[in-house]
Scaffold this motif. Structure first.
Motif, PDB file in Angstrom:
ATOM      1  N   ALA A  55      20.350 -61.190  -5.621  1.00 25.23           N
ATOM      2  CA  ALA A  55      19.023 -61.521  -6.149  1.00 25.23           C
ATOM      3  C   ALA A  55      18.364 -62.640  -5.348  1.00 25.23           C
ATOM      4  CB  ALA A  55      19.134 -61.914  -7.618  1.00 25.23           C
ATOM      5  N   VAL A  56      19.139 -63.650  -4.993  1.00 25.57           N
ATOM      6  CA  VAL A  56      18.577 -64.778  -4.242  1.00 25.57           C
ATOM      7  C   VAL A  56      18.183 -64.345  -2.828  1.00 25.57           C
ATOM      8  CG1 VAL A  56      19.123 -67.038  -3.244  1.00 25.57           C
ATOM      9  CG2 VAL A  56      19.695 -66.553  -5.636  1.00 25.57           C
ATOM     10  N   VAL A  57      19.049 -63.583  -2.160  1.00 30.03           N
ATOM     11  CA  VAL A  57      18.718 -63.107  -0.805  1.00 30.03           C
ATOM     12  C   VAL A  57      17.461 -62.246  -0.854  1.00 30.03           C
ATOM     13  CG1 VAL A  57      19.491 -61.609   1.090  1.00 30.03           C
ATOM     14  CG2 VAL A  57      21.063 -63.278   0.103  1.00 30.03           C
ATOM     15  N   ARG A  58      17.379 -61.326  -1.816  1.00 32.25           N
ATOM     16  CA  ARG A  58      16.184 -60.487  -1.957  1.00 32.25           C
ATOM     17  C   ARG A  58      14.936 -61.342  -2.156  1.00 32.25           C
ATOM     18  NH1 ARG A  58      14.574 -57.980  -7.144  1.00 32.25           N
ATOM     19  NH2 ARG A  58      14.774 -60.157  -7.740  1.00 32.25           N
ATOM     20  N   SER A  59      15.036 -62.342  -3.010  1.00 28.67           N
ATOM     21  CA  SER A  59      13.886 -63.186  -3.314  1.00 28.67           C
ATOM     22  C   SER A  59      13.461 -64.037  -2.120  1.00 28.67           C
ATOM     23  CB  SER A  59      14.197 -64.075  -4.516  1.00 28.67           C
ATOM     24  OG  SER A  59      14.411 -63.272  -5.652  1.00 28.67           O
ATOM     25  N   VAL A  60      14.425 -64.575  -1.392  1.00 30.53           N
ATOM     26  CA  VAL A  60      14.101 -65.370  -0.196  1.00 30.53           C
ATOM     27  C   VAL A  60      13.428 -64.480   0.848  1.00 30.53           C
ATOM     28  CG1 VAL A  60      15.099 -66.653   1.749  1.00 30.53           C
ATOM     29  CG2 VAL A  60      15.855 -67.139  -0.588  1.00 30.53           C
ATOM     30  N   LEU A  61      13.970 -63.287   1.053  1.00 32.13           N
ATOM     31  CA  LEU A  61      13.348 -62.352   2.002  1.00 32.13           C
ATOM     32  C   LEU A  61      11.921 -62.017   1.586  1.00 32.13           C
ATOM     33  CD1 LEU A  61      16.299 -59.874   2.693  1.00 32.13           C
ATOM     34  CD2 LEU A  61      15.267 -61.487   4.324  1.00 32.13           C
ATOM     35  N   TYR A  62      11.720 -61.739   0.311  1.00 33.81           N
ATOM     36  CA  TYR A  62      10.381 -61.420  -0.196  1.00 33.81           C
ATOM     37  C   TYR A  62       9.428 -62.599   0.025  1.00 33.81           C
ATOM     38  CZ  TYR A  62       6.698 -59.902  -3.347  1.00 33.81           C
ATOM     39  OH  TYR A  62       5.484 -59.531  -3.871  1.00 33.81           O
ATOM     40  N   PHE A  63       9.898 -63.795  -0.289  1.00 30.74           N
ATOM     41  CA  PHE A  63       9.102 -65.008  -0.132  1.00 30.74           C
ATOM     42  C   PHE A  63       8.690 -65.207   1.321  1.00 30.74           C
ATOM     43  CE2 PHE A  63       9.000 -69.787   0.140  1.00 30.74           C
ATOM     44  CZ  PHE A  63       7.867 -69.969  -0.636  1.00 30.74           C
ATOM     45  N   VAL A  64       9.621 -65.054   2.240  1.00 35.76           N
ATOM     46  CA  VAL A  64       9.334 -65.248   3.657  1.00 35.76           C
ATOM     47  C   VAL A  64       8.421 -64.147   4.191  1.00 35.76           C
ATOM     48  CG1 VAL A  64      10.382 -65.287   5.961  1.00 35.76           C
ATOM     49  CG2 VAL A  64      11.422 -66.578   4.100  1.00 35.76           C
ATOM     50  N   LEU A  65       8.699 -62.896   3.836  1.00 39.56           N
ATOM     51  CA  LEU A  65       7.904 -61.778   4.352  1.00 39.56           C
ATOM     52  C   LEU A  65       6.482 -61.742   3.794  1.00 39.56           C
ATOM     53  CD1 LEU A  65      10.576 -58.934   4.369  1.00 39.56           C
ATOM     54  CD2 LEU A  65       9.613 -60.148   6.336  1.00 39.56           C
ATOM     55  N   ASN A  66       6.278 -62.253   2.579  1.00 37.21           N
ATOM     56  CA  ASN A  66       4.944 -62.247   1.984  1.00 37.21           C
ATOM     57  C   ASN A  66       4.149 -63.507   2.282  1.00 37.21           C
ATOM     58  OD1 ASN A  66       5.044 -59.717   0.950  1.00 37.21           O
ATOM     59  ND2 ASN A  66       5.736 -60.344  -1.060  1.00 37.21           N
ATOM     60  N   GLY A  67       4.719 -64.401   2.997  1.00 37.32           N
ATOM     61  CA  GLY A  67       4.027 -65.637   3.324  1.00 37.32           C
ATOM     62  C   GLY A  67       4.413 -66.736   2.354  1.00 37.32           C
ATOM     63  N   ILE A  68       4.720 -67.851   2.911  1.00 35.02           N
ATOM     64  CA  ILE A  68       5.157 -68.978   2.099  1.00 35.02           C
ATOM     65  C   ILE A  68       3.922 -69.654   1.513  1.00 35.02           C
ATOM     66  CG2 ILE A  68       6.359 -71.197   2.179  1.00 35.02           C
ATOM     67  CD1 ILE A  68       8.053 -69.970   4.484  1.00 35.02           C
ATOM     68  N   SER A  69       3.801 -69.534   0.188  1.00 32.04           N
ATOM     69  CA  SER A  69       2.668 -70.132  -0.515  1.00 32.04           C
ATOM     70  C   SER A  69       3.084 -70.478  -1.938  1.00 32.04           C
ATOM     71  CB  SER A  69       1.481 -69.158  -0.544  1.00 32.04           C
ATOM     72  OG  SER A  69       1.786 -68.042  -1.379  1.00 32.04           O
ATOM     73  N   ILE A  70       2.256 -71.247  -2.604  1.00 30.71           N
ATOM     74  CA  ILE A  70       2.531 -71.611  -3.998  1.00 30.71           C
ATOM     75  C   ILE A  70       2.540 -70.358  -4.873  1.00 30.71           C
ATOM     76  CG2 ILE A  70       1.655 -72.874  -6.001  1.00 30.71           C
ATOM     77  CD1 ILE A  70       2.865 -74.696  -3.935  1.00 30.71           C
ATOM     78  N   GLY A  71       1.594 -69.460  -4.656  1.00 30.02           N
ATOM     79  CA  GLY A  71       1.528 -68.225  -5.441  1.00 30.02           C
ATOM     80  C   GLY A  71       2.784 -67.383  -5.268  1.00 30.02           C
ATOM     81  N   SER A  72       3.257 -67.264  -4.023  1.00 29.91           N
ATOM     82  CA  SER A  72       4.491 -66.511  -3.771  1.00 29.91           C
ATOM     83  C   SER A  72       5.687 -67.188  -4.410  1.00 29.91           C
ATOM     84  CB  SER A  72       4.739 -66.370  -2.269  1.00 29.91           C
ATOM     85  OG  SER A  72       3.818 -65.500  -1.693  1.00 29.91           O
ATOM     86  N   LEU A  73       5.722 -68.511  -4.362  1.00 25.51           N
ATOM     87  CA  LEU A  73       6.832 -69.246  -4.967  1.00 25.51           C
ATOM     88  C   LEU A  73       6.879 -69.019  -6.481  1.00 25.51           C
ATOM     89  CD1 LEU A  73       9.201 -71.191  -4.621  1.00 25.51           C
ATOM     90  CD2 LEU A  73       7.580 -73.077  -4.886  1.00 25.51           C
ATOM     91  N   ILE A  74       5.735 -69.069  -7.128  1.00 24.19           N
ATOM     92  CA  ILE A  74       5.678 -68.816  -8.574  1.00 24.19           C
ATOM     93  C   ILE A  74       6.113 -67.385  -8.862  1.00 24.19           C
ATOM     94  CG2 ILE A  74       4.189 -68.670 -10.611  1.00 24.19           C
ATOM     95  CD1 ILE A  74       2.400 -70.823  -9.219  1.00 24.19           C
ATOM     96  N   GLY A  75       5.613 -66.442  -8.066  1.00 21.77           N
ATOM     97  CA  GLY A  75       5.963 -65.036  -8.259  1.00 21.77           C
ATOM     98  C   GLY A  75       7.442 -64.766  -8.050  1.00 21.77           C
ATOM     99  N   VAL A  76       8.022 -65.326  -7.006  1.00 18.59           N
ATOM    100  CA  VAL A  76       9.443 -65.129  -6.714  1.00 18.59           C
ATOM    101  C   VAL A  76      10.295 -65.766  -7.811  1.00 18.59           C
ATOM    102  CG1 VAL A  76      11.289 -65.881  -5.150  1.00 18.59           C
ATOM    103  CG2 VAL A  76       9.243 -64.822  -4.232  1.00 18.59           C
ATOM    104  N   THR A  77       9.902 -66.938  -8.269  1.00 19.51           N
ATOM    105  CA  THR A  77      10.649 -67.615  -9.336  1.00 19.51           C
ATOM    106  C   THR A  77      10.602 -66.799 -10.621  1.00 19.51           C
ATOM    107  OG1 THR A  77      10.140 -69.755  -8.342  1.00 19.51           O
ATOM    108  CG2 THR A  77      10.868 -69.765 -10.635  1.00 19.51           C
ATOM    109  N   SER A  78       9.429 -66.295 -10.987  1.00 17.34           N
ATOM    110  CA  SER A  78       9.327 -65.495 -12.210  1.00 17.34           C
ATOM    111  C   SER A  78      10.082 -64.170 -12.056  1.00 17.34           C
ATOM    112  CB  SER A  78       7.875 -65.273 -12.622  1.00 17.34           C
ATOM    113  OG  SER A  78       7.166 -64.574 -11.641  1.00 17.34           O
ATOM    114  N   ASN A  79      10.085 -63.622 -10.851  1.00 19.51           N
ATOM    115  CA  ASN A  79      10.834 -62.390 -10.618  1.00 19.51           C
ATOM    116  C   ASN A  79      12.338 -62.624 -10.751  1.00 19.51           C
ATOM    117  OD1 ASN A  79      12.237 -60.299  -8.741  1.00 19.51           O
ATOM    118  ND2 ASN A  79      10.230 -59.427  -9.260  1.00 19.51           N
ATOM    119  N   LEU A  80      12.824 -63.729 -10.234  1.00 19.68           N
ATOM    120  CA  LEU A  80      14.242 -64.074 -10.390  1.00 19.68           C
ATOM    121  C   LEU A  80      14.595 -64.266 -11.866  1.00 19.68           C
ATOM    122  CD1 LEU A  80      15.337 -66.598  -7.601  1.00 19.68           C
ATOM    123  CD2 LEU A  80      16.449 -64.476  -8.240  1.00 19.68           C
TER     124      LEU A  80
END
Length: 187
Positions: free
Chosen positions: A59-84
Motif C-alpha cells: 500500500a505504501v509503495v503504491r501510494s508513493v508511486l502515485y504521489f510521485v507520478l501525479n506530481g508532488i502537491s498538497i492536493g496529491s498528499l491529501i488524496g494519497v493519505t485519504s486513499n491509504l
C-alpha cells in the motif's frame, strides 16, 4: 533469496495496484471526484501472502508511486493519505476476519464489517479533516453543505465501494485461497 523474491512480489503487486487505481469510474454524481477502483485487491493479496507488514508495504509503495507520478502537491498528499486510510479501513478487517477461517458465513461477515469500517472511517475523516483540508488548502467549493456531502455522497460511495471491493476479493480468495496460503508459508 527469499528477501529478493518478497521484494519483487511486493513491487509487482504495488505496480498492479497502481494500474488498477488508474482504471476508475465515478459512481455518485454529487461527488464525482470519488471514483470506484479495485486497486485494493492486489494489496489484499499481499496481506494474505505476507501478512500485515507485506500488505502495508504494498500500500505504501503504491501510494508513493502515485504521489510521485501525479506530481508532488498538497492536493496529491491529501488524496494519497485519504486513499491509504481507505485501503487500511477495508483491508485490515477483511484480513483479520478471513486469515484463519473461511466459509460462507465468514465471507458475509467480512463483507459487512469491511464495508462498515470503510464507510464509518472515511465518513468521519471526510467530515472532520479531509474535505475541510481540501476546502481550505485547495479552494474546493462544495455545492452542498459538508454534512450533506458526507451523508448523500461519501456514505453511499463507501458503501458501494466497500461491498464491491470486498465481494470481488472474496471471489478471488475462494479460487486462490489455497495458493495464497501456500505462497504465504514460503515467507
Amino acid at each position: 533469496m527469499i528477501h529478493t523474491k518478497k521484494l519483487t512480489i511486493v513491487s509487482i503487486l504495488a505496480a498492479i495496484s497502481l494500474l488498477l487505481m488508474r482504471i476508475s469510474i465515478p459512481i455518485i454524481p454529487i461527488v464525482p471526484y470519488l471514483r470506484l477502483d479495485f486497486s485494493d485487491i492486489p494489496i489484499l493479496v499481499g496481506f494474505f501472502i505476507f501478512g500485515i507488514s507485506g500488505g502495508v508495504q504494498i500500500a505504501v509503495v503504491r501510494s508513493v508511486l502515485y504521489f510521485v507520478l501525479n506530481g508532488i502537491s498538497i492536493g496529491s498528499l491529501i488524496g494519497v493519505t485519504s486513499n491509504l486510510l481507505a485501503t487500511f479501513s477495508i483491508s485490515l478487517p477483511l484480513y483479520y476476519i478471513l486469515k484463519n477461517q473461511r466459509g460462507f458465513v465468514r465471507y458475509i461477515i467480512a463483507i459487512l464489517i469491511a464495508t462498515l469500517s470503510l464507510t464509518v472511517v472515511l465518513s468521519v475523516a471526510n467530515w472532520s479533516f479531509i474535505t475541510p483540508l481540501y476546502i481550505q488548502l485547495m479552494g474546493l467549493k462544495l455545492s452542498l453543505p459538508l454534512n450533506e456531502v458526507v451523508i448523500y455522497g461519501i456514505v453511499p460511495f463507501n458503501l458501494i465501494k466497500g461491498f464491491c471491493v470486498s465481494f470481488v476479493f472474496i471471489l478471488i480468495l475462494i479460487h486462490l485461497g489455497a495458493w495464497l496460503k501456500k505462497k504465504g508459508s514460503e515467507f
